[in-house]
Design an enzyme around this catalytic site. Structure first.
Site, PDB file in Angstrom:
ATOM      1  N   GLU B  57       6.155  -4.633  -0.166  1.00  0.00           N
ATOM      2  CA  GLU B  57       5.439  -3.564   0.536  1.00  0.00           C
ATOM      3  C   GLU B  57       6.467  -2.527   0.990  1.00  0.00           C
ATOM      4  O   GLU B  57       7.292  -2.805   1.852  1.00  0.00           O
ATOM      5  CB  GLU B  57       4.653  -4.164   1.709  1.00  0.00           C
ATOM      6  N   CYS B  88       8.541  -1.367  -8.524  1.00  0.00           N
ATOM      7  CA  CYS B  88       7.308  -1.167  -7.733  1.00  0.00           C
ATOM      8  C   CYS B  88       7.633  -0.573  -6.364  1.00  0.00           C
ATOM      9  O   CYS B  88       7.929   0.601  -6.263  1.00  0.00           O
ATOM     10  CB  CYS B  88       6.528  -2.475  -7.626  1.00  0.00           C
ATOM     11  N   ILE B 145       1.100  -4.184 -10.298  1.00  0.00           N
ATOM     12  CA  ILE B 145       0.380  -4.751  -9.147  1.00  0.00           C
ATOM     13  C   ILE B 145       0.343  -3.717  -8.029  1.00  0.00           C
ATOM     14  O   ILE B 145       1.366  -3.419  -7.421  1.00  0.00           O
ATOM     15  CB  ILE B 145       1.057  -6.053  -8.678  1.00  0.00           C
ATOM     16  N   HIS B 187       6.644  -4.835 -12.917  1.00  0.00           N
ATOM     17  CA  HIS B 187       7.481  -5.928 -12.418  1.00  0.00           C
ATOM     18  C   HIS B 187       8.157  -6.690 -13.556  1.00  0.00           C
ATOM     19  O   HIS B 187       7.659  -7.737 -13.968  1.00  0.00           O
ATOM     20  CB  HIS B 187       6.633  -6.895 -11.593  1.00  0.00           C
ATOM     21  N   GLU B 189      10.516  -8.535 -13.382  1.00  0.00           N
ATOM     22  CA  GLU B 189      10.988  -9.823 -12.861  1.00  0.00           C
ATOM     23  C   GLU B 189       9.956 -10.937 -12.982  1.00  0.00           C
ATOM     24  O   GLU B 189      10.306 -12.106 -12.851  1.00  0.00           O
ATOM     25  CB  GLU B 189      11.437  -9.669 -11.399  1.00  0.00           C
TER      26      GLU B 189
END
Lengths: 301, 204
Positions: B57, B88, B145, B187, B189
């Site tokens: 976040e 992100c 996401i 992402h 990862e």
């Protein structure tokens, strides 16, 4: 696990649902009942808010049947903040979950804090695009929820009490049961699955990896920065705080303090620092004094 | 996640560990032979040869960066040429400007671009997408996401991947490089493709 080759985006996949929870790790998710509280939570550094009409402490005090919140109320919170918004559906109440999905909430908590709608079955969570978090008191319960499609697990604790002892028990139980599986010979996992009342495939996965296949948060009774840090040291990957913030004397400062303590959970000097001068914590109820039929952690099967 | 101790020759790569999917980035970097150091303090930052800003976040990370006096140190390190990768929320933090941020939200800057937060919509719009990775022209499987995208960028920013937004049918940059600074809206990862992290290691 889907592996889409098509150019068109694939929504609601395992990776997207479980990945969302991965992004919340190390963070604090706060219960809020108004748009103003949601703003305070966002400004304090919450990674998400849980929108609900009454915090668990009030549900406990007021009694009666507790249900999913008014869509207007949830939407007002979704409009007020840009961080993820979660909302609760009753255990087994798949239509409340359908409503929450249609509103566009980012995560659904199938929660024992609300009055269960089904005393046998939980929601079939695979049917949804929106991901679910579910409570668990032990490994078997966690794996049953994952087998139903939960993309995130949290301890149950005893919500609305400010007493962290049950959350401690649940985190310790999860950790020791997982550790036990990793030390077992493979040919004993069949009986372990039977005893845990959990699917063999998931039991084998946990035995091999030493962790749940989804992110695990703690919840239930967390009221202080020290509570949050202790849960993190016991293996929680993040923290839900329910009544603990907005039932305290200085919600804004307490919220910030719990966020910092969750990040620096292993540094006692930081946790000590943020614990100074926070004012009154929520008054709280000892779990022992809650009559057994009213214990929320025992809801869920 | 502990670093692989048997690979003493690998570069020391930090992962900003204030919040987010630190473990996933650490695992990929370790697989590629790096020694991974979680970074929560300026003293830890001073030891690394490259830095990853993970998914998570962005508003939370911004607040923690400021509360623990890490923000200025990270900006100085990036300005000083430390190779950096943000995914992100990390992309949001590396942007010069953001749209859709909360009041008072600050970024670290580093890449002359404007990034739109939560550009794809809410979690129900999060998705897996097949895109083309420009550096080698081959497909890459990407996971978005509640992801941002790049709304605008200076001419000297190199675009590494694009997607077509389902809401507006426009093409948006979702991976960029500016000197030693890389940012992806998706992402890498968590999808098992190590090319983005390898690109970071190649910049050391």
């Amino acid at each position: 696990m889907s592996q889409p080759d098509a150019k068109s985006p694939q929504v609601g996949t395992d990776l997207v649902k479980r990945g969302m929870a991965e992004m919340l790790k190390g963070g604090v998710i706060m219960d809020v009942v108004t748009a103003e509280q949601a703003k305070i939570a966002e400004d304090a550094g919450a990674v998400a808010v849980m929108a609900l009409e009454r915090v668990p402490a009030d549900i406990r005090a007021q009694g009666g049947v507790s249900r999913s919140s008014d869509p207007d109320m949830i939407e007002s919170i979704m409009k007020a903040v840009s961080i993820p918004v979660m909302a609760k559906a009753r255990i087994g109440h798949f239509v409340e979950a359908q409503i929450l999905e249609s509103l566009g909430v980012d995560y659904i908590d199938e929660s024992e804090v609300l009055t269960p709608a089904d005393y046998t079955h939980h929601i079939d969570k695979w049917n949804f695009t929106v991901p679910f978090v579910c409570g668990a008191t032990n490994l078997g319960e966690a794996l049953r929820r994952i087998s139903e499609g939960a993309a995130m697990i949290r301890s149950k604790g005893e919500a609305g009490t400010g007493d962290v002892s049950n959350a401690t028990t649940h985190m310790r139980t999860l950790r020791s049961q997982i550790l036990h599986l990793t030390s077992m010979p493979k040919d004993e996992l069949y009986v372990a699955a039977k005893e845990l009342q959990a699917p063999l495939q998931l039991v084998q996965e946990v035995a091999a990896t030493g962790k749940l296949p989804v992110v695990t948060f703690t919840a239930g009774g967390i009221a202080t920065p020290a509570d949050a840090a202790m849960m993190m040291q016991l293996g929680a990957e993040g923290v839900f705080v329910g009544s603990g913030i907005f039932k305290s004397g200085n919600p804004e400062q307490r919220a910030k303090a719990i966020v910092k303590a969750t990040t620096f959970f292993d540094d006692a000097s930081v946790v000590a620092d943020v614990s100074r001068g926070l004012g009154e914590a929520m008054v709280g109820i000892n779990v022992d004094e809650v009559p057994e039929p009213h214990r929320l952690a025992e809801r869920g099967w | 996640m502990s670093a692989q101790t048997n690979q003493t020759e690998g570069p020391i790569v930090g992962v900003l560990a204030l919040q987010g999917d630190v473990r996933e980035h650490a695992a990929v970097l370790a697989e590629l032979g790096a020694t991974v150091l979680p970074v929560r303090r300026a003293t830890e930052l001073a030891q690394v040869q490259a830095l990853v800003i993970p998914g998570g976040e962005s508003t939370t990370m911004d607040k923690l960066l400021r509360a623990f006096d890490l923000r200025d140190a990270v900006i100085a390190a990036i300005d000083g040429g430390l190779p950096v990768l943000g995914s992100c929320a990390g992309m949001v933090l590396l942007a010069r400007d953001i749209e859709g941020g909360i009041e008072g939200q600050q970024t670290l800057g580093g890449i002359p671009m404007t990034v739109r937060r939560n550009a794809f919509g809410r979690q129900v719009d999060s998705s897996e997408v097949a895109l083309t990775w420009a550096p080698d022209g081959s497909p890459m499987h990407a996971t978005f996401i509640r992801a941002p995208w790049v709304e605008a960028y200076d001419a000297d920013v190199e675009v590494l991947a694009t997607v077509v937004g389902t809401s507006d049918n426009d093409t948006h940059a979702v991976a960029v490089r500016y000197g030693k600074r890389i940012a992806t809206a998706f992402h890498p990862e968590i999808s098992g493709d190590h090319r983005v992290h390898q690109l970071l290691l190649d910049l050391i």
